[in-house]
Structure formats: C-alpha cells, structure tokens
Design a protein around this motif. Structure first.
Motif, short mmCIF file in Angstrom:
data_model
loop_
_atom_site.label_atom_id
_atom_site.label_comp_id
_atom_site.label_asym_id
_atom_site.label_seq_id
_atom_site.Cartn_x
_atom_site.Cartn_y
_atom_site.Cartn_z
N ILE A 170 0.87 -1.17 0.00
CA ILE A 170 0.00 0.00 0.00
C ILE A 170 0.91 1.22 0.00
N ASN A 171 0.88 1.95 -1.10
CA ASN A 171 1.73 3.14 -1.23
C ASN A 171 0.93 4.40 -0.85
N LYS A 172 1.62 5.51 -0.71
CA LYS A 172 1.03 6.83 -0.41
C LYS A 172 0.35 6.84 0.96
N ILE A 173 0.94 6.16 1.95
CA ILE A 173 0.28 6.16 3.28
C ILE A 173 0.33 7.55 3.91
N ASP A 174 1.15 8.45 3.34
CA ASP A 174 1.15 9.84 3.82
C ASP A 174 -0.22 10.49 3.61
N LEU A 175 -1.02 9.94 2.70
CA LEU A 175 -2.33 10.54 2.40
C LEU A 175 -3.44 10.01 3.31
N VAL A 201 3.80 1.78 2.63
CA VAL A 201 4.95 2.63 2.31
C VAL A 201 4.53 4.02 1.81
N SER A 202 5.51 4.92 1.79
CA SER A 202 5.31 6.22 1.14
C SER A 202 6.62 6.58 0.47
N THR A 203 6.54 7.14 -0.73
CA THR A 203 7.75 7.58 -1.43
C THR A 203 8.00 9.06 -1.18
N ASN A 204 7.09 9.66 -0.43
CA ASN A 204 7.17 11.08 -0.14
C ASN A 204 8.26 11.33 0.91
N SER A 205 9.32 12.06 0.52
CA SER A 205 10.47 12.22 1.43
C SER A 205 10.12 13.08 2.65
N SER A 232 -2.55 2.29 -13.01
CA SER A 232 -1.75 3.47 -13.36
C SER A 232 -1.92 4.53 -12.27
N GLY A 233 -0.81 5.12 -11.84
CA GLY A 233 -0.85 6.23 -10.89
C GLY A 233 -0.69 5.84 -9.43
N VAL A 234 -0.58 4.54 -9.12
CA VAL A 234 -0.43 4.14 -7.71
C VAL A 234 0.98 4.41 -7.19
N GLY A 235 1.92 4.67 -8.11
CA GLY A 235 3.27 5.04 -7.68
C GLY A 235 4.31 3.94 -7.84
N SER A 237 6.49 3.47 -10.41
CA SER A 237 7.78 4.03 -10.84
C SER A 237 8.40 4.88 -9.74
N SER A 238 7.57 5.57 -8.96
CA SER A 238 8.08 6.37 -7.83
C SER A 238 8.77 5.44 -6.83
N LEU A 239 8.16 4.29 -6.58
CA LEU A 239 8.75 3.30 -5.67
C LEU A 239 10.08 2.79 -6.22
N GLY A 252 4.36 10.32 -13.33
CA GLY A 252 3.40 11.30 -13.83
C GLY A 252 2.26 11.52 -12.87
N ALA A 253 1.84 12.76 -12.74
CA ALA A 253 0.76 13.09 -11.80
C ALA A 253 -0.56 12.46 -12.25
N ILE A 254 -1.43 12.25 -11.30
CA ILE A 254 -2.77 11.74 -11.60
C ILE A 254 -3.58 12.86 -12.25
N GLY A 261 -4.67 7.63 -13.17
CA GLY A 261 -3.28 7.70 -13.61
C GLY A 261 -3.22 7.90 -15.12
N GLN A 262 -2.08 8.41 -15.61
CA GLN A 262 -2.03 8.78 -17.03
C GLN A 262 -1.17 7.83 -17.87
N HIS A 263 -0.97 6.64 -17.38
CA HIS A 263 -0.19 5.62 -18.11
C HIS A 263 1.17 6.17 -18.51
N THR A 264 1.90 6.63 -17.51
CA THR A 264 3.20 7.24 -17.74
C THR A 264 4.22 6.22 -18.23
N THR A 265 4.29 5.08 -17.56
CA THR A 265 5.22 4.03 -17.99
C THR A 265 4.58 3.28 -19.15
N SER A 282 6.43 -2.06 -14.37
CA SER A 282 5.53 -2.38 -15.49
C SER A 282 4.49 -1.27 -15.67
N PRO A 283 3.94 -1.13 -16.87
CA PRO A 283 2.93 -0.10 -17.09
C PRO A 283 1.61 -0.47 -16.42
N GLY A 284 0.93 0.50 -15.83
CA GLY A 284 -0.38 0.24 -15.22
C GLY A 284 -1.39 -0.08 -16.32
N1 LIG Z 1 1.36 11.64 -1.88
C1 LIG Z 1 2.08 10.72 -2.50
N2 LIG Z 1 2.15 10.72 -3.84
C2 LIG Z 1 2.90 9.76 -4.44
C3 LIG Z 1 3.58 8.75 -3.70
N3 LIG Z 1 4.19 7.92 -4.57
C4 LIG Z 1 3.91 8.40 -5.80
N4 LIG Z 1 3.15 9.50 -5.74
C5 LIG Z 1 2.62 10.31 -6.88
O1 LIG Z 1 1.73 9.52 -7.64
C6 LIG Z 1 1.78 9.91 -9.01
C7 LIG Z 1 1.91 8.69 -9.89
O2 LIG Z 1 3.15 8.08 -9.64
P1 LIG Z 1 3.87 7.09 -10.70
O3 LIG Z 1 5.07 6.56 -9.99
O4 LIG Z 1 4.07 7.74 -12.01
O5 LIG Z 1 2.75 5.95 -10.84
P2 LIG Z 1 2.82 4.59 -11.68
O6 LIG Z 1 2.15 3.55 -10.85
O7 LIG Z 1 4.21 4.30 -12.11
O8 LIG Z 1 1.89 4.91 -12.94
P3 LIG Z 1 1.95 4.30 -14.46
O9 LIG Z 1 3.36 4.35 -14.93
O10 LIG Z 1 1.04 5.21 -15.22
O11 LIG Z 1 1.41 2.91 -14.36
C8 LIG Z 1 2.94 10.90 -9.12
O12 LIG Z 1 2.41 12.20 -9.14
C9 LIG Z 1 3.73 10.66 -7.86
O13 LIG Z 1 4.44 11.82 -7.42
C10 LIG Z 1 3.47 8.78 -2.26
O14 LIG Z 1 4.01 7.95 -1.54
N5 LIG Z 1 2.71 9.78 -1.73
#
Ligand SMILES: Nc1nc2c(ncn2[C@@H]2O[C@H](COP(=O)(O)OP(=O)(O)OP(=O)(O)O)[C@@H](O)[C@H]2O)c(=O)[nH]1
Ligand SMILES: [Mg+2]
Ligand SMILES: [Zn+2]
Length: 370
Positions: A170-175, A201-205, A232-235, A237-239, A252-254, A261-265, A282-284
């Motif tokens: 579970i990513n983005k637990i900061d939210l 987890v959270s990737t937010n520093s 797409s957009g769960v984070g 690639s950020s992870l 890519g931002a949502i 999500g905007q299918h960045t990967t 992998s791509p979402g």
């Molecule tokens: N608040 C918050 N935002 C996050 C976190 N991790 C990622 N994001 C944001 O979520 C958005 C999508 O992140 P990506 O890493 O591009 O998502 P993805 O799952 O790779 O998406 P696709 O490549 O489209 O499948 C970006 O705007 C990130 O900055 C987090 O832990 N907390």
C-alpha cells in the motif's frame, strides 16, 4: 449458447473495437514483415558473432533490449521467428551483430525455459506475458487513484494462477489519516490472516512517520525476482526510483479531470537489486481482466474458500443463494470476510461480461500468445 442481444451503444462499441482490431492487425503485419526482413539481412550478412547469454530488460514491439550476462552491455535485438513468446525477465541466448551499426545490435536465438510467467488477457492481443522468471509479485495499491480490494483481489488471483507469491504494497500512506489507517489495517489483517505479506509505504520524502516500511520492503526483496504491478498512478515508478536510486524512471501526476493515472510508464523495464535480485517496473493497466480463467480457477484462488469447497449441498453450487451452501455458511459465521466474498462474485460476473468471445464478431479469431 444463444446469441446475446446488444443495444445500439454496445453494437457501436463492438464495431469500433472491430475496426481497431483490423487496423492493429494491418499495422502488426507491416511491422512483422519489416522485422522478418531485418532478421533475414542479419543472417545473410555473416556478421553475427558467437552465442551469448543475456536477459530481456525491455520489449519494444518486434525488438527487445538484451543485457549481456557478464558485460552488462545492452543490445537492441531482433527476435528469431521461431520464438513464439518473449518478455521482460526472460533469459535468452543471443548473437551480437559484430559489423553493423555501432555494435549494439543483435539477434535473439532462443528463450530459455521459464521458471514462472505472469500474464494477462488483452482484448486485441490475446494472452499477453507481463514478466517471466519471477519469485514474488509486488501488487501496488494506493489511496489515490482509489484503494480497491476488488482490483487487489484480481491481481492476487492472477498471482495464484501463475503460482507466484503476491506481496501487497500500500503506497502513499502519507495521504491516509490516522482513522483511515486503522480501517486500512483491518482490511489488511484479512489478507495477513490468509498468509499474504503486506508493506505500507510512502515515497514522499517529507513523510517521516515510523510506519513507513520502505526500508523493510527494500530488504525483503533484495534477493527476489520481482515485478511491480498495479493500476496506473499508484506510484510503481516512484517506488522504483526510491528502491533503485539511479533508475530515474519517469513518473506522472494523476489527471485532475479524471482522477486516474495517465499511463506514464509505457514499457516494462528490468533493474538489478543488491543481492542478485531483480525488480521490473511495469505499465499500469486500466482494468486487470481475468476472462481467460475459468470460474473454478477463480474459486480455487480464494484460500479461505478451500476448507468448504466440496461441502455444498449441490455440486454445481454457485455459492450465491443456493440452499446448503458451505461457503455462505462460513460467511455468516464470519470465517470469510464479506468484502472478499463480494469481490469474488463481482469478478466472476465481470469475467462473463468482458469476455470477447461473448460477442459475435464477423471473421474474428481470438489468438492465444503465450
Ligand atoms: N502523496 C504521495 N504521492 C505519491 C507517492 N508515490 C507516488 N506519488 C505520486 O503519484 C503519481 C503517480 O506516480 P507514478 O510513480 O508515475 O505511478 P505509476 O504507478 O508508475 O503509474 P503508471 O506508470 O502510469 O502505471 C505521481 O504524481 C507521484 O508523485 C506517495 O508515496 N505519496
Ligand atoms: Mg510508472
Ligand atoms: Zn456453495
């Protein structure tokens, strides 16, 4: 089986899908003939070197990027026509083109036997391989775009079918607020009790709370062969960028308008972890379809159903309103979580609705690609 009666919108959608399929097939045929010619030229050139060992880092249509097993140099390679399926994580034998271009091209001769394969069905392409030779699948969810146990269960089913252990992230637990975290943990407890490992987890520093399990996750996967999957957009690639600091995968931002999500990967890509491990970004996908499975396969993917299967009054029990249903009894006794049971029926129903074979398309033949 009787024909399904379609309304105007459904018919129009099917027509459009059909046209897209024809266009895609035409384009595919063109690409294939270009690739075949390139392979032929390579063979005739006499410039192909010795057999080398490599691993597929990424796939780009009719070509793949292969990393040489010892030099770690990357070669963009064509694929021999005899190879029916090749995907990220595949181990291969290949030959380098020693004369042409800048020495970074080649030809894949063989794909070695796989230890495992994660795949998903695609409406146009048949069963698509996502990644090969995995030991764990990192199923990523997040509060945004949405936290959905239905999507999570779909991925878990795909992992169960592939016989690869899913790890729930579970990513983005900061939210999440403190109250939401309590609710989230109740849901995660259901999965933990079923034997699934979870990481929040959270990737937010800026997020410095102790409940960020990113270091534990990093440690846990360092010697595993893994792939990041999820909407797409769960984070994902950020992870990856946190786990592999030199990775610089695009994020890519949502979308503000759709909330999705905007299918960045766009292409899966493989990276190395410290202790011989692997992680593939992998791509979402919009919807992780499961219609290539049978109802029975889905049923058996629900661990908590297993003690009750075969104990229903009727052997063809749908576990819905059938009298004497052992699954429903377990549900009423709290031995099966209501949300898992609900997801099960939603998934079974969606498999019927989304199956392309349910539509009668003129001249259409469904292909299996594995
Ligand atoms: N608040 C918050 N935002 C996050 C976190 N991790 C990622 N994001 C944001 O979520 C958005 C999508 O992140 P990506 O890493 O591009 O998502 P993805 O799952 O790779 O998406 P696709 O490549 O489209 O499948 C970006 O705007 C990130 O900055 C987090 O832990 N907390
Ligand atoms: Mg991504
Ligand atoms: Zn039953």
């Amino acid at each position: 089986m009787g024909k399904i009666k379609l309304n105007t919108k459904q018919s129009r959608n099917i027509q459009a899908r059909h046209q897209r399929l024809i266009n895609k097939n035409t384009l595919n045929a063109q690409k294939e003939s270009i690739a075949n010619k390139a392979v032929e030229d390579l063979e005739n050139s006499g410039s192909l070197g010795e057999i080398e060992h490599g691993i597929v880092i990424s796939r780009y249509g009719k070509q793949v990027d292969i990393e040489h097993i010892t030099s770690q140099k990357i070669y963009r390679c064509y694929i021999r026509r005899t190879i029916k399926s090749i995907t990220t994580g595949d181990e291969v034998l290949f030959r380098i083109d020693t004369f042409h271009d800048d020495g970074t091209n080649g030809l894949v001769e063989t794909v070695k036997d796989r230890t495992s394969l994660l795949s998903r069905p695609d409406y146009y392409d048949g069963i698509k391989p996502i990644a090969a030779n995995l030991t764990k699948i990192l199923v990523v969810s997040a509060k945004l775009p949405e936290f959905s146990t239905n999507i999570l269960d779909r991925y878990i089913i795909a992992c169960e079918i592939a016989k690869i252990e899913p790890i729930i992230i579970i990513n983005k637990i900061d939210l999440f607020t403190s109250e939401e975290k309590i609710e989230l943990n109740k849901v995660l407890d259901v999965y933990r009790n079923l034997g699934y490992k979870t990481f929040c987890v959270s990737t937010n520093s800026d997020y410095k709370e102790e409940d960020n399990q990113i270091a534990e996750l990093q440690n846990f996967i360092s010697s595993e062969k893994t792939v990041l999957v999820g909407q797409s957009g769960v984070g994902k690639s950020s992870l990856l960028n946190i786990i592999i600091p030199h990775a610089i995968a695009q994020t890519g931002a949502i979308s503000e308008s759709s909330g999705l999500g905007q299918h960045t990967t766009t292409n899966a890509k493989l990276y190395h972890l410290p202790n011989n491990g692997i992680i593939i970004d992998s791509p979402g996908v919009r919807e992780f379809a499961l219609w290539h499975l049978t109802d029975d396969e889905v049923t058996h993917s629900y661990h908590e159903f297993k003690p009750y299967l075969g104990h229903c009054k009727f052997s063809d029990c749908k576990h819905l309103n059938d009298p004497g249903c052992a699954i429903k009894e377990a549900l009423s006794e709290g031995k099966i979580a209501q949300f898992r049971y609900d997801n099960y029926h939603k998934i079974i129903n969606s498999m019927k609705e989304n199956k392309p074979d349910a539509y009668v398309l003129p001249g259409r033949k469904y292909r299996k690609n594995v």
